[in-house]
Write an enzyme that holds these catalytic residues in place. Sequence first.
Site, PDB file in Angstrom:
ATOM      1  N   VAL A 248       0.852  -1.203   0.000  1.00  0.00           N
ATOM      2  CA  VAL A 248       0.000   0.000   0.000  1.00  0.00           C
ATOM      3  C   VAL A 248       0.883   1.247   0.000  1.00  0.00           C
ATOM      4  O   VAL A 248       0.617   2.205  -0.739  1.00  0.00           O
ATOM      5  CB  VAL A 248      -0.971  -0.008   1.204  1.00  0.00           C
ATOM      6  CG1 VAL A 248      -1.713   1.320   1.311  1.00  0.00           C
ATOM      7  CG2 VAL A 248      -1.945  -1.163   1.086  1.00  0.00           C
ATOM      8  N   HIS A 249       1.934   1.220   0.795  1.00  0.00           N
ATOM      9  CA  HIS A 249       2.879   2.339   0.860  1.00  0.00           C
ATOM     10  C   HIS A 249       3.532   2.572  -0.512  1.00  0.00           C
ATOM     11  O   HIS A 249       3.662   3.716  -0.954  1.00  0.00           O
ATOM     12  CB  HIS A 249       3.933   2.044   1.921  1.00  0.00           C
ATOM     13  CG  HIS A 249       4.961   3.112   2.084  1.00  0.00           C
ATOM     14  ND1 HIS A 249       4.661   4.375   2.554  1.00  0.00           N
ATOM     15  CD2 HIS A 249       6.295   3.112   1.848  1.00  0.00           C
ATOM     16  CE1 HIS A 249       5.762   5.101   2.597  1.00  0.00           C
ATOM     17  NE2 HIS A 249       6.767   4.355   2.170  1.00  0.00           N
ATOM     18  N   ALA A 250       3.899   1.495  -1.171  1.00  0.00           N
ATOM     19  CA  ALA A 250       4.518   1.604  -2.499  1.00  0.00           C
ATOM     20  C   ALA A 250       3.545   2.226  -3.496  1.00  0.00           C
ATOM     21  O   ALA A 250       3.928   3.084  -4.304  1.00  0.00           O
ATOM     22  CB  ALA A 250       4.974   0.227  -2.986  1.00  0.00           C
TER      23      ALA A 250
END
Length: 115
Positions: free
Chosen positions: A88-90
Amino acid sequence: MFDLDNIAEADSAADELEEVVMGLIINSGSARSQAYAALKKAKAGDFVAAQELMAQSKIALNEAHRVQTQLIESDQGQGKMKVSLVLVHAQDHLMTSMLARELIAEIIELHEKMH
């Protein structure tokens, strides 16, 4: 090398996926950093350097987007891939970088017109 076509089949897929995701974050961050460096050059009136940095930014962004596309294609909308906070961060990094690059390109164009 990470086999994007067989994510669900490999026992070590989670570790390998994390490596791919980190590459996605690194390329996205690099693209954004180069775009901001280009904006700084444009503000100083060095439009040649700004365009070179934007070209480098595009290469990094294209690589990140290529990986993202492969990840999406390998999942085929079937939930094969475990969604993690890092993934999700990526995705957040990539989308932010894409938006920043688009806006910075417009701002550089304005600086060039005003110069």
